[in-house]
Design an enzyme around this catalytic site. Structure first.
Site, PDB file in Angstrom:
ATOM      1  N   HIS A   1      -7.313  -4.721  10.124  1.00 28.53           N
ATOM      2  CA  HIS A   1      -7.015  -4.565   8.691  1.00 28.53           C
ATOM      3  C   HIS A   1      -5.750  -5.327   8.284  1.00 28.53           C
ATOM      4  O   HIS A   1      -4.840  -5.500   9.086  1.00 28.53           O
ATOM      5  CB  HIS A   1      -6.923  -3.086   8.279  1.00 28.53           C
ATOM      6  CG  HIS A   1      -5.738  -2.336   8.800  1.00 28.53           C
ATOM      7  ND1 HIS A   1      -5.839  -1.107   9.418  1.00 28.53           N
ATOM      8  CD2 HIS A   1      -4.411  -2.616   8.782  1.00 28.53           C
ATOM      9  CE1 HIS A   1      -4.638  -0.675   9.750  1.00 28.53           C
ATOM     10  NE2 HIS A   1      -3.750  -1.573   9.378  1.00 28.53           N
TER      11      HIS A   1
ATOM     12  N   GLU B   1      -9.664  -1.747   5.417  1.00 32.64           N
ATOM     13  CA  GLU B   1     -10.306  -1.461   6.690  1.00 32.64           C
ATOM     14  C   GLU B   1     -11.593  -2.288   6.824  1.00 32.64           C
ATOM     15  O   GLU B   1     -12.078  -2.850   5.824  1.00 32.64           O
ATOM     16  CB  GLU B   1     -10.614   0.041   6.769  1.00 32.64           C
ATOM     17  CG  GLU B   1      -9.381   0.942   6.703  1.00 32.64           C
ATOM     18  CD  GLU B   1      -8.531   0.929   7.987  1.00 32.64           C
ATOM     19  OE1 GLU B   1      -8.538  -0.080   8.716  1.00 32.64           O
ATOM     20  OE2 GLU B   1      -7.862   1.944   8.253  1.00 32.64           O
TER      21      GLU B   1
ATOM     22  N   ASP C   1      -7.389  -2.669  14.275  1.00 33.15           N
ATOM     23  CA  ASP C   1      -8.799  -2.823  13.885  1.00 33.15           C
ATOM     24  C   ASP C   1      -9.010  -4.016  12.948  1.00 33.15           C
ATOM     25  O   ASP C   1     -10.074  -4.182  12.370  1.00 33.15           O
ATOM     26  CB  ASP C   1      -9.339  -1.527  13.244  1.00 33.15           C
ATOM     27  CG  ASP C   1      -8.670  -1.197  11.909  1.00 33.15           C
ATOM     28  OD1 ASP C   1      -7.774  -1.960  11.472  1.00 33.15           O
ATOM     29  OD2 ASP C   1      -9.042  -0.184  11.295  1.00 33.15           O
TER      30      ASP C   1
ATOM     31  N   ASP D   1       0.820  -1.214   0.000  1.00 30.60           N
ATOM     32  CA  ASP D   1       0.000   0.000   0.000  1.00 30.60           C
ATOM     33  C   ASP D   1       0.853   1.263   0.000  1.00 30.60           C
ATOM     34  O   ASP D   1       2.081   1.208   0.119  1.00 30.60           O
ATOM     35  CB  ASP D   1      -0.949  -0.012   1.215  1.00 30.60           C
ATOM     36  CG  ASP D   1      -0.314  -0.630   2.465  1.00 30.60           C
ATOM     37  OD1 ASP D   1       0.918  -0.582   2.588  1.00 30.60           O
ATOM     38  OD2 ASP D   1      -1.046  -1.169   3.300  1.00 30.60           O
TER      39      ASP D   1
HETATM   40  C1  F6R Z   1       1.520  -1.860   6.010  1.00 34.16           C
HETATM   41  C2  F6R Z   1       0.176  -2.430   6.102  1.00 34.16           C
HETATM   42  C3  F6R Z   1      -0.593  -2.471   7.383  1.00 34.16           C
HETATM   43  C4  F6R Z   1       0.275  -2.740   8.614  1.00 34.16           C
HETATM   44  C5  F6R Z   1      -0.573  -2.660   9.867  1.00 34.16           C
HETATM   45  C6  F6R Z   1       0.242  -2.905  11.109  1.00 34.16           C
HETATM   46  O1  F6R Z   1       2.007  -1.950   4.688  1.00 34.16           O
HETATM   47  O2  F6R Z   1      -0.325  -2.842   5.115  1.00 34.16           O
HETATM   48  O3  F6R Z   1      -1.578  -3.466   7.288  1.00 34.16           O
HETATM   49  O4  F6R Z   1       0.863  -4.000   8.492  1.00 34.16           O
HETATM   50  O5  F6R Z   1      -1.158  -1.392   9.935  1.00 34.16           O
HETATM   51  O6  F6R Z   1       1.156  -1.873  11.279  1.00 34.16           O
HETATM   52  P1  F6R Z   1       2.368  -2.009  12.288  1.00 34.16           P
HETATM   53  O7  F6R Z   1       3.218  -3.108  11.800  1.00 34.16           O
HETATM   54  O8  F6R Z   1       3.093  -0.684  12.229  1.00 34.16           O
HETATM   55  O9  F6R Z   1       1.761  -2.307  13.621  1.00 34.16           O
END
Ligand code: F6R
Length: 259
Positions: A137, A142, A135, A66
Site C-alpha cells: 500500500h 490497500e 502489502d 491519511d
Molecule cells: C503513512 C502511510 C503508509 C506508510 C506505510 C509504511 O502515512 O501512508 O503508507 O507509509 O504503512 O509504514 P512505515 O513507514 O511505518 O513502515
C-alpha cells in the site's frame, strides 16, 4: 520510470530527500509538501530539522496522506498528533497551513471531498513523501484500490493493522478504518518520493517498481507517474532485478539534474 537511489542507510536517505525539499522551499517558499507518517519518513524530518534554520518556512503548506477514522484526536498516535509532533513543531511550520484528513466520525461522509478541495485550492502538491506497506500500500490504499481513487474511507487489511500494532497497546486498538488520499490524488502530485528501509519492504519495493502495474500492488501506481524518486537502503533493494543498473545510473547522473 522511477529513478531508484540505493543508499547505505536511512540517515543518508533522509539527508538526500531533505536537501531536495530545502531546494524546493528556497525556489518556492509557498510550496506544498505531501507528508507521510509511520517510521519511514522520520529520517527525512530529522535531516530537515537540521537544515531549516536558514530557510523561511512561514509560507510552506503541507497535507498529510491519511488518518485513522474514529481515533480519539488526542490519542498520541492519531496522525494529526504525529504530524504535529514530528513535522509542524520541530520544523516551525504554521499549524494553520498544515492539514490532515478529518478522521472524526461526524462528517466523515464529506471529509474526503473537502480534503480534495483543500489540496486543489492550495494548487496541488509539489513533492509527496511516501512510505510503502509490506502489502504494497501507499497512503492507506490497500490492495485492490482504484488507480483513479481520490481521498476516501478505506478498510485496513489485517496485515496493516498488525504492522501498525507497534504504535498501539495491542492490534485490537488499531482502528479498522482510515481516510486516505487516493492513488489518483497521489498521482496528481508533481514529484513522488518513495522511501523504504529494511528487508521486510524488499518484496513490496520490487513489486512496486519492477512488477506489473496492478491494483493488487497499489505502490505499482508510481510507474504511471513521470517524476518519481525511490530511495531505498540495501536491504529494501535486495529483491530488485535491476539494482546494478540503478547504482550505475545514479553514479553517472549529472550533478545539475537534482532528484
Ligand atoms: C503513512 C502511510 C503508509 C506508510 C506505510 C509504511 O502515512 O501512508 O503508507 O507509509 O504503512 O509504514 P512505515 O513507514 O511505518 O513502515
Amino acid at each position: 520510470m522511477a529513478e531508484v537511489v540505493i543508499v547505505p542507510d536511512a540517515a543518508r536517505a533522509g539527508v538526500l530527500v531533505a536537501e531536495e525539499i530545502v531546494r524546493l522551499i528556497t525556489r518556492r517558499p509557498d510550496a506544498v509538501l505531501g507528508v507521510a507518517t509511520g517510521s519511514t519518513p522520520l529520517p527525512v524530518y530529522e535531516a530537515l530539522r537540521e537544515r531549516v534554520g536558514g530557510v523561511d518556512v512561514s509560507l510552506l503548506r503541507a497535507f498529510a496522506l491519511d488518518e485513522y477514522v474514529g481515533i480519539d484526536p488526542d490519542h498520541p498516535e492519531s496522525y494529526r498528533n504525529v504530524i504535529r509532533r514530528e513535522v509542524v513543531e520541530p520544523l516551525g511550520l504554521d499549524p494553520e497551513r498544515v492539514r490532515v484528513p478529518a478522521g472524526a466520525l461526524m462528517g466523515i461522509e464529506t471529509a474526503g471531498e473537502e480534503y480534495e478541495e483543500a489540496i486543489a485550492s492550495a494548487g496541488g502538491i509539489d513533492l509527496q513523501i511516501l512510505g510503502i506497506g509490506t502489502d504494497g500500500h501507499i497512503g492507506f490504499n490497500e490492495p485492490g484500490s482504484s488507480f483513479a481513487s481520490r481521498t476516501r474511507v478505506k478498510t485496513l487489511t489485517q496485515q496493516t493493522r498488525e504492522d501498525n500494532a507497534r504504535f498501539f497497546e495491542s492490534v485490537d486498538d488499531v482502528p479498522e478504518h482510515c481516510i486516505t488520499q487516493g492513488l489518483g490524488t497521489i498521482l496528481a502530485a508533481r514529484h513522488l518520493v518513495l522511501l523504504a528501509f529494511g528487508a521486510g519492504k524488499a518484496e513490496a519495493v520490487a513489486g512496486a517498481i519492477e512488477g506489473p502495474v496492478t491494483a493488487s500492488v497499489p505502490g505499482s501506481a508510481i510507474q504511471l507517474h513521470s517524476h518519481v524518486t525511490v530511495v531505498v537502503d540495501e536491504a529494501a533493494a535486495s529483491a530488485l532485478r535491476f539494482g546494478d543498473y540503478y547504482r550505475y545510473a545514479w553514479s553517472h547522473k549529472p550533478a545539475w539534474q537534482g532528484l
